[in-house]
Write a protein that holds these residues in place. Sequence first.
Motif, PDB file in Angstrom:
ATOM      1  N   SER A  49     -55.741   4.996  75.219  1.00  0.00           N
ATOM      2  CA  SER A  49     -55.876   6.424  74.491  1.00  0.00           C
ATOM      3  C   SER A  49     -57.578   7.499  74.536  1.00  0.00           C
ATOM      4  O   SER A  49     -57.737   7.597  75.045  1.00  0.00           O
ATOM      5  N   LEU A  50     -57.895   5.475  74.546  1.00  0.00           N
ATOM      6  CA  LEU A  50     -59.455   6.412  74.408  1.00  0.00           C
ATOM      7  C   LEU A  50     -60.588   6.480  75.909  1.00  0.00           C
ATOM      8  O   LEU A  50     -61.394   6.175  76.212  1.00  0.00           O
ATOM      9  N   SER A  51     -59.286   6.045  77.097  1.00  0.00           N
ATOM     10  CA  SER A  51     -60.229   5.450  78.310  1.00  0.00           C
ATOM     11  C   SER A  51     -61.388   5.025  78.369  1.00  0.00           C
ATOM     12  O   SER A  51     -62.388   4.936  78.999  1.00  0.00           O
ATOM     13  N   VAL A  52     -61.602   3.940  77.608  1.00  0.00           N
ATOM     14  CA  VAL A  52     -62.695   2.672  78.207  1.00  0.00           C
ATOM     15  C   VAL A  52     -61.758   1.543  78.495  1.00  0.00           C
ATOM     16  O   VAL A  52     -60.973   0.977  78.690  1.00  0.00           O
ATOM     17  N   ALA A  66     -56.985  -6.646  66.244  1.00  0.00           N
ATOM     18  CA  ALA A  66     -56.339  -7.618  67.669  1.00  0.00           C
ATOM     19  C   ALA A  66     -55.586  -6.704  68.606  1.00  0.00           C
ATOM     20  O   ALA A  66     -55.042  -7.079  69.518  1.00  0.00           O
ATOM     21  N   GLY A  67     -53.927  -6.461  68.043  1.00  0.00           N
ATOM     22  CA  GLY A  67     -53.254  -6.209  68.146  1.00  0.00           C
ATOM     23  C   GLY A  67     -52.937  -4.732  68.364  1.00  0.00           C
ATOM     24  O   GLY A  67     -52.410  -4.332  68.972  1.00  0.00           O
ATOM     25  N   LEU A  68     -54.170  -4.028  67.981  1.00  0.00           N
ATOM     26  CA  LEU A  68     -54.040  -2.700  68.929  1.00  0.00           C
ATOM     27  C   LEU A  68     -54.888  -2.634  70.702  1.00  0.00           C
ATOM     28  O   LEU A  68     -55.091  -1.146  71.075  1.00  0.00           O
ATOM     29  N   LEU A  69     -56.371  -2.605  70.300  1.00  0.00           N
ATOM     30  CA  LEU A  69     -57.427  -3.245  71.684  1.00  0.00           C
ATOM     31  C   LEU A  69     -56.772  -2.540  72.799  1.00  0.00           C
ATOM     32  O   LEU A  69     -57.042  -1.162  73.635  1.00  0.00           O
ATOM     33  N   PRO A  70     -55.798  -2.548  73.303  1.00  0.00           N
ATOM     34  CA  PRO A  70     -54.586  -1.915  74.829  1.00  0.00           C
ATOM     35  C   PRO A  70     -53.855  -0.807  74.502  1.00  0.00           C
ATOM     36  O   PRO A  70     -54.913   0.338  75.352  1.00  0.00           O
ATOM     37  N   GLN A  71     -53.668  -0.411  73.160  1.00  0.00           N
ATOM     38  CA  GLN A  71     -53.947   0.760  72.834  1.00  0.00           C
ATOM     39  C   GLN A  71     -54.340   1.545  72.828  1.00  0.00           C
ATOM     40  O   GLN A  71     -54.492   2.873  73.002  1.00  0.00           O
ATOM     41  N   VAL A  72     -55.054   1.222  72.022  1.00  0.00           N
ATOM     42  CA  VAL A  72     -57.040   1.863  72.165  1.00  0.00           C
ATOM     43  C   VAL A  72     -57.934   2.457  73.032  1.00  0.00           C
ATOM     44  O   VAL A  72     -58.299   3.425  72.939  1.00  0.00           O
ATOM     45  N   GLY A  73     -57.688   0.684  73.518  1.00  0.00           N
ATOM     46  CA  GLY A  73     -58.592   0.603  75.388  1.00  0.00           C
ATOM     47  C   GLY A  73     -58.185   2.269  75.765  1.00  0.00           C
ATOM     48  O   GLY A  73     -58.691   3.174  76.556  1.00  0.00           O
ATOM     49  N   ALA A  96     -59.015   6.605  62.248  1.00  0.00           N
ATOM     50  CA  ALA A  96     -57.613   7.390  63.087  1.00  0.00           C
ATOM     51  C   ALA A  96     -57.891   8.632  63.228  1.00  0.00           C
ATOM     52  O   ALA A  96     -56.989   9.149  64.028  1.00  0.00           O
ATOM     53  N   VAL A  97     -59.299   8.926  62.999  1.00  0.00           N
ATOM     54  CA  VAL A  97     -58.689  10.852  63.925  1.00  0.00           C
ATOM     55  C   VAL A  97     -59.354  10.708  64.966  1.00  0.00           C
ATOM     56  O   VAL A  97     -60.272  11.737  65.361  1.00  0.00           O
ATOM     57  N   ALA A  98     -60.471   9.490  65.360  1.00  0.00           N
ATOM     58  CA  ALA A  98     -61.793   9.768  65.609  1.00  0.00           C
ATOM     59  C   ALA A  98     -61.221  10.531  67.886  1.00  0.00           C
ATOM     60  O   ALA A  98     -60.235   9.945  67.659  1.00  0.00           O
ATOM     61  N   PRO A  99     -61.673  10.758  67.379  1.00  0.00           N
ATOM     62  CA  PRO A  99     -60.999  11.647  69.754  1.00  0.00           C
ATOM     63  C   PRO A  99     -61.890  11.121  70.194  1.00  0.00           C
ATOM     64  O   PRO A  99     -61.433  11.841  71.652  1.00  0.00           O
ATOM     65  N   ASN A 100     -63.115  10.707  70.106  1.00  0.00           N
ATOM     66  CA  ASN A 100     -63.638   9.422  71.267  1.00  0.00           C
ATOM     67  C   ASN A 100     -63.693   7.884  71.128  1.00  0.00           C
ATOM     68  O   ASN A 100     -63.747   7.716  69.500  1.00  0.00           O
TER      69      ASN A 100
END
Length: 414
Positions: free
Chosen positions: A32-35, A23-30, A86-90
């Motif tokens: 980083s993965l361009s979604v 929940a606290g990482l969604l903006p960063q993950v989004g 942790a290693v997800a490229p996409n």
Amino acid sequence: MPAGLVALALGSFGIGLTEFVIAGLLPQVGRSLSVSEAAAGWLISGYALTVAVGAMVVTAATAALPRKPVLVGLVALFVVGNLLSAVAPNYPVMLGGRVVAALCHGSFFGLGSLVARRMVAPERASRAVAVMFAGLTVANVLGVPFGALVGERWGWRATFWAITCIGVVAAVAIAVFVPGWAGAVNRRPPPGSGTATGRTDGLRGQLRAFRSGQVWLTLAATALGYGGMFGAFSYLAYTFTEVTGFSSTDVAWLLVVYGSGLVIGNVAGGRAADRNRDLTLIVSLAGLGATLAAFGLLAASPVASVVLVFLTGVFGFASVPGMITRVTDHAHGVPLAASANVSASNVGNALGAWLGGLAISTGLGYTAPLYVGAVIVLMGLAVMTVAARRSDRSGSGSVPDLGLAQDPASADRR
């Protein structure tokens, strides 16, 4: 306290972190993965849906096996899932990692609760379950702040690396400290029953437990109790900022207050359930319903809101240990019933969040989820009251020893 309980609590802490930290990482993950935000949101909802389904499927598939190696295997699956994240490229790999990690969630808590109660005397069963679930409640308190802190300092991938390491430590701890007898499949039939306690005669044998009306009533009360609490919790940030007047930066510490209530409620509920389980469940649900209704009325007051969000956590989790021991007792220790309780809570979470959002979308305001939650919980209270009365009339309010405590030392403490 048996070291095995601490090992199980460590496992539940890691799994809880996986659930809440995103929940606290969604903006960063989004980014980083361009979604999009909606796609990133599936990293949460996809996890929850997998838990609801996976709890039943994985438990049914592994129920014939000794539970200790199954628990170690489930934590290993958790490690693999978080390693993938942790290693997800996409995005597809990231989502796949979340799904893999979620597959262990329901079965770990279902089977783990059975193993936990075997390590203590029967009259301490709910407290043992509470110790195991303490890891989950602490993760609820620390999950979002932990993820945000590590993510901001070292990037979101570092958070999943840290959780992966916690999983490795938990797997080793369970392998070393959980006694083998606590995970043995008990094949002694319960009194007056043709089925075996905790036995797994395939899926058909597992499903026999669901012939009990008490099992269904307990699952319904679990779903409604969780649903009401989660329906309100899902929109607390909006209530705090739009109604109470807190700033968005205040939400984090307010959620810590809520999480602290969960920790206290879990411990207190476990102790109370060992003395009088059905009364504890009724009081917990009544207290939660009253708290949510009062929260809706007093949401404009900052002081009242802080007190009531804490009490929401206390009453919301006080019923958890008792619900789990109740459903497993009436199911004669069948693992599938324990995991069904986890699935029921996740179904309730989804229902409560949907109804709370529906209330807001119809223009009822940001206090509406609190009232919706109160109504759902009161429905759960009604179901639990019926279950308790039927149990009293049938003489099954105090379920006999079903062979869940296998340790000779545990037997001596009876």
